[in-house]
Design a protein around this motif. Structure first.
Motif, PDB file in Angstrom:
ATOM      1  N   UNK B 157      -7.505  -0.520  -4.163  1.00 36.41           N
ATOM      2  CA  UNK B 157      -7.815  -0.694  -5.580  1.00 36.41           C
ATOM      3  C   UNK B 157      -6.964  -1.803  -6.178  1.00 36.41           C
ATOM      4  N   UNK B 158      -6.394  -2.642  -5.306  1.00 44.89           N
ATOM      5  CA  UNK B 158      -5.652  -3.797  -5.765  1.00 44.89           C
ATOM      6  C   UNK B 158      -4.197  -3.535  -6.081  1.00 44.89           C
ATOM      7  N   UNK B 159      -3.758  -2.272  -6.102  1.00 47.01           N
ATOM      8  CA  UNK B 159      -2.355  -2.036  -6.437  1.00 47.01           C
ATOM      9  C   UNK B 159      -1.482  -2.347  -5.224  1.00 47.01           C
ATOM     10  N   UNK B 160      -0.257  -2.684  -5.526  1.00 48.51           N
ATOM     11  CA  UNK B 160       0.625  -3.141  -4.464  1.00 48.51           C
ATOM     12  C   UNK B 160       1.449  -1.969  -3.915  1.00 48.51           C
ATOM     13  N   UNK B 161       1.407  -1.807  -2.598  1.00 53.11           N
ATOM     14  CA  UNK B 161       2.237  -0.782  -1.958  1.00 53.11           C
ATOM     15  C   UNK B 161       3.447  -1.484  -1.371  1.00 53.11           C
ATOM     16  N   UNK B 162       4.622  -0.875  -1.574  1.00 51.87           N
ATOM     17  CA  UNK B 162       5.819  -1.468  -0.966  1.00 51.87           C
ATOM     18  C   UNK B 162       5.663  -1.418   0.554  1.00 51.87           C
ATOM     19  N   UNK B 163       6.460  -2.224   1.243  1.00 53.64           N
ATOM     20  CA  UNK B 163       6.341  -2.274   2.706  1.00 53.64           C
ATOM     21  C   UNK B 163       6.566  -0.890   3.318  1.00 53.64           C
TER      22      UNK B 163
END
Lengths: 301, 446
Positions: B157-163
């Motif tokens: 959904x375009x949100x950024x997940x940390x590594x």
């Protein structure tokens, strides 16, 4: 204490649907005896061997293996080994790995399980580290026997152990089996090769369409009231033929073959000797066992 | 000689070791295990270095951005091809191989317990399969991280997940697909028991997997979709949205595990009923085939009814509201990403207050279900102004709820141009993006 029989079967019946595979079979195998099981295809040999190995249980009758009554499938006692329908080998494993895997399955350390000795006994030391996928039928049979030896059997069940064996392989197998029998191991083997059965077995059971048509010592077969064809070669064929034609109870089949009961053959031999005709060959055209097999099974068929 | 004691069955641990030795002795198994541990890493590393990325595959367009996209691309491929074929190879052959080699009687005499033989075979197949799956995930993860780096991952959904979060969710996604893999493996066991030497026994898991994939491509009701045992091969996607779409994922896992348990139980019962003294029989016949198939059909029907009743959803699950929310949410997240990449002042999704107005077939068709004729006009508030921005997207939406949104202007917002990223130049993130429509619940705006 009396040693129990290796096999004692009474009235064993086994059906597959409407097919009666075994019909009221009796069988006795003593410890140290090599017992031959012969019969035409479909006679019930493999089914009977399967019951002895514990693969199935009879529908009716009583079966004791090594003195232990068998009531359920896979209930065979310790000390029963062998194979039906050929030995179970895994082609991706070498001969030694096949035996080692089996030894581990039985909770034994392969290093102390006698793998090398077993391979040596059946003459497979040279190919111990070859994958069994490339083995001939005879080599597979011998490895199957080696696998059975690992269990230190007291009853050995073998289905056609001579299949595919060359003379050297056959000698190995014969030596192993006679050695085991001498140690008191009861052996039941099926075979289509009458020469093997005659060479190895002290007793034989002939099956036809699921029934026993003969069971007993091989000598009893020969002594039964059955005419056999003999090849007769002498130093004077013409006179010998004339004597044979005159001899009571002897039928001349052709120039070198006569048909008679054992006493009549004995009498003819005595007459030939009295007439100073040298006897060069007197052999059954087919063995007594084979003759009995053909006669008994054809009667049933 | 005295009367003997009955031979005791070989313990399960020894039987398991015996089965593992047999499996590992097969060259094809060794080669495939080796391939599972080596090939994915090489593939992911090689593809990550290419200028053209597999954008048709989910997360494929992010393979330049983070090493964690690689294992997800591999997961998509594995769910479609690798896992069905691996289960065929291992579980589909584990019983049939004994028929082919003629070793059943030998095995029974050696082990003296059909129950233990079955359990040992099932566990050995499971062990080898888990080893293969572990190879796929470890290898593809290492390949991705070593070739591209341990960077944050852009979610579905375009949100950024940390590594770190991405790594955990990648592992969780792979763990989730173990459930449908187990279902296929159990079907493989059942086929192997039922069909004996027949090649169909070996092929059954692959054939079933293909049929399930075909079914997922059809516009079937959502309750039926979720009741298919292969749905978890797709529903792991929901782990990469915020919040995660747990409902479809958990339902898919439970259904798959039910199939695994039922098929294994059927295989067990049929195996114990088999007559090993009859040389002519290598399977358990047509009646058993019926006995094996009917219970699974009944399980499917019961699952459909239960899921339908529990969720209350009807139809395709793809409605106008859900599509609009999904597109608006993804756009807002990706707008923030684009803003950062263009070195503009950061904005929040709340400030953007993005909405989407979607129709199907230019408004002439009912806005419901899959199709490539969805068109969305996305509106958002430009920070610091009262103006409203608008951008148009064409959507290619598949029946399982996944879509690819293709920017249709204005060019400076969602057209094709390159932006500078830490990983190098990359296409504008708003140009084309993947998303999914939550089939069960209304997706909250993130």
């Amino acid at each position: 204490m009396e040693r129990p029989r290796a096999v004692r079967a009474r009235g064993i019946t086994k059906c597959f649907g409407e097919v009666v595979a075994l019909d009221a079979i009796d069988l006795d195998v003593a410890p140290g005896q090599i017992h031959g099981l012969v019969g035409p295809n479909g006679a019930g040999k493999t089914t009977l061997l399967g019951l002895l190995l514990g693969l199935a249980v009879a529908d009716s009758g009583r079966l004791e293996i090594l003195g232990t009554p068998i009531r359920r499938a896979l209930d065979a006692p310790d000390g029963v080994a062998g194979f039906v329908d050929g030995p179970g080998l895994y082609p991706g494993l070498t001969a030694r790995q096949n035996l080692a895997a089996l030894a581990r399955l039985r909770g034994r350390d392969p290093r102390g399980a006698g793998l090398d000795e077993a391979l040596d006994q059946v003459g497979l030391t040279d190919v111990a580290d070859d994958r069994t996928g490339g083995f001939s039928l005879g080599m597979r049979q011998r490895l199957g026997l080696a696998a059975a030896l690992l269990t230190r059997p007291r009853l050995l069940i073998l289905d056609e152990p001579s299949n595919g064996l060359d003379p050297v392989g056959a000698r190995h197998v014969h030596r192993v089996l006679t050695g085991l029998a001498a140690e008191g191991v009861g052996i039941v083997l099926s075979s289509h090769r009458m020469d093997d059965v005659e060479a190895l077995c002290s007793e034989v059971t002939i099956l036809a369409t699921g029934r026993v048509v003969f069971s007993g010592p091989l000598s009893k077969l020969a002594a039964e009231n059955r005419e056999l064809d003999y090849r007769l070669r002498t130093s004077d064929p013409a006179r010998a033929r004339a004597l044979a034609e005159e001899a009571p109870g002897v039928t001349v089949v052709d120039d070198e073959v006569i048909r008679a009961l054992v006493p009549a053959v004995d009498e003819l031999v005595a007459r030939l000797v009295r007439e100073e005709i040298a006897l060069r060959e007197l052999t059954p055209v087919i063995s007594p066992l084979e003759a009995a097999f053909l006669e008994l099974t054809e009667e049933k068929g | 000689m005295t009367s003997a004691t009955l031979a005791r069955p070989a313990p399960l641990s020894r039987g398991l070791r015996f089965e593992l030795v047999k499996l590992v002795s097969q060259w094809r198994i060794r080669l495939v295990v080796l391939a599972c541990w080596v090939a994915p890493g090489l593939f992911v590393a090689a593809v990550s270095q290419q200028s053209t990325l597999p954008v048709d595959t989910l997360f494929g367009r992010w393979m330049h951005a983070t090493g964690w996209a690689g294992p997800l691309v591999m997961l998509g491929f594995a769910g479609t091809w690798a896992l069905p074929l691996l289960t065929s190879l291992v579980a589909g052959d584990v019983f049939a191989s004994e028929d082919r080699l003629g070793t059943w009687r030998h095995l029974l005499v050696a082990v003296r317990s059909p129950r233990r033989i079955f359990v040992a075979k099932a566990l050995s197949a499971l062990t080898v399969l888990v080893l293969m799956v572990a190879g796929l995930v470890v290898s593809s993860s290492l390949g991705g991280v070593l070739a591209v780096g341990n960077q944050p991952l852009t979610g579905l959904d375009g949100h950024l997940l940390s590594a770190g979060d991405a790594a955990a969710r990648v592992l969780l996604a792979w763990a989730c697909v173990l459930a449908p893999t187990l279902a296929l493996a159990a079907i493989g066991l059942l086929g192997s028991v039922l069909l004996g030497k027949s090649p169909m026994g070996l092929l059954l898991p692959a054939v079933v997997a293909l049929a399930l994939q075909l079914a997922q491509m059809l516009p079937i009701p959502v309750a039926v979709r979720l009741a298919l045992p292969g749905y978890a091969f797709l529903s792991w996607n929901g782990l990469f949205t915020s919040p995660a779409q747990w409902g479809p994922l958990l339902i898919g896992i439970v259904v798959a595990l039910l199939w695994a348990a039922t098929a294994t139980a059927l295989a067990y019962v049929l195996f114990l009923r088999r007559d090993f003294t009859s040389v002519a029989t290598d399977g358990t016949g047509k009646r058993a085939l019926l006995f094996g198939v009917l219970p699974l059909a009944a399980l499917l029907v019961l699952s459909v009814v239960a899921i339908g009743a529990a969720t209350g959803v009807t139809g395709s699950g793809i409605g106008q509201d859900r599509v609009q929310r999904s597109v608006a949410t993804a756009f807002a997240h990706l707008y923030r990403l684009q803003t950062g990449q263009l070195n503009r002042p950061d904005v929040t999704e709340a400030q953007l207050a993005t909405t989407a107005d979607c129709n199907k077939g230019g408004g002439r068709r009912d806005p419901e279900g899959a199709g490539n004729d969805w068109r969305c006009v996305v509106s958002w508030h430009l920070p610091g102004t009262t103006a409203t921005g608008q951008a148009v997207y064409q959507l290619d939406l598949t029946p399982d709820g996944r879509y690819m949104a293709d920017g249709d202007g204005p060019k400076e917002v969602n057209g094709y141009f390159l932006v500078h990223t830490p990983a190098g130049d990359a296409p504008n993130p708003l140009w084309q993006f993947d998303g999914n429509v939550a089939l069960l619940q209304d997706e909250p705006k993130g």
